[in-house]
Design a protein around this motif. Sequence first.
Motif, PDB file in Angstrom:
ATOM      1  N   ALA A  61       0.795  -1.344  -0.010  1.00 55.36           N
ATOM      2  CA  ALA A  61      -0.068   0.000   0.000  1.00 55.36           C
ATOM      3  C   ALA A  61       0.973   1.040  -0.073  1.00 55.36           C
ATOM      4  O   ALA A  61       1.852   1.317   0.639  1.00 55.36           O
ATOM      5  N   CYS A  62       0.413   2.370  -0.720  1.00 55.59           N
ATOM      6  CA  CYS A  62       1.289   3.416  -0.919  1.00 55.59           C
ATOM      7  C   CYS A  62       0.767   4.335   0.232  1.00 55.59           C
ATOM      8  O   CYS A  62      -0.617   4.444   0.459  1.00 55.59           O
ATOM      9  N   GLY A  63       1.596   5.416   0.769  1.00 55.99           N
ATOM     10  CA  GLY A  63       1.172   6.514   1.451  1.00 55.99           C
ATOM     11  C   GLY A  63       0.489   7.603   0.792  1.00 55.99           C
ATOM     12  O   GLY A  63       0.356   7.365  -0.664  1.00 55.99           O
ATOM     13  N   PRO A  64       0.128   8.715   1.352  1.00 55.94           N
ATOM     14  CA  PRO A  64      -0.630   9.663   0.446  1.00 55.94           C
ATOM     15  C   PRO A  64       0.300  10.613  -0.265  1.00 55.94           C
ATOM     16  O   PRO A  64       1.499  10.525  -0.198  1.00 55.94           O
ATOM     17  N   CYS A  65      -0.255  11.159  -1.503  1.00 54.36           N
ATOM     18  CA  CYS A  65       0.601  11.803  -2.423  1.00 54.36           C
ATOM     19  C   CYS A  65       1.142  13.050  -1.777  1.00 54.36           C
ATOM     20  O   CYS A  65       0.549  13.561  -0.996  1.00 54.36           O
ATOM     21  N   PRO A  66       2.272  13.404  -2.298  1.00 56.87           N
ATOM     22  CA  PRO A  66       3.120  14.875  -1.788  1.00 56.87           C
ATOM     23  C   PRO A  66       2.119  16.002  -1.867  1.00 56.87           C
ATOM     24  O   PRO A  66       1.054  16.016  -2.640  1.00 56.87           O
ATOM     25  N   THR A  67       2.102  17.032  -0.970  1.00 59.68           N
ATOM     26  CA  THR A  67       1.486  18.203  -0.996  1.00 59.68           C
ATOM     27  C   THR A  67       1.294  18.518  -2.311  1.00 59.68           C
ATOM     28  O   THR A  67       2.184  18.872  -3.082  1.00 59.68           O
TER      29      THR A  67
END
Length: 68
Positions: A47-53
Amino acid sequence: NRNTDSSGVAVATPASVPQVSPSSCSKAPCYPGVQCFDSVHVAAGFACGPCPTGLHGNGQTCTFFGER
């Protein structure tokens, strides 16, 4: 397999725990700069974390939605 808890009561433990091997994150499947987490709880194995700001997406694919 049996272990004991802190009160000395025998507790059952699974004979085997599913392992993701080799690491699904070793191929860097997430967007650059996004943290990858090995997971046996999803079919992909990671699973991937959230996209950059400033970017939007699922962590694997992130796109810029800026003003025109």
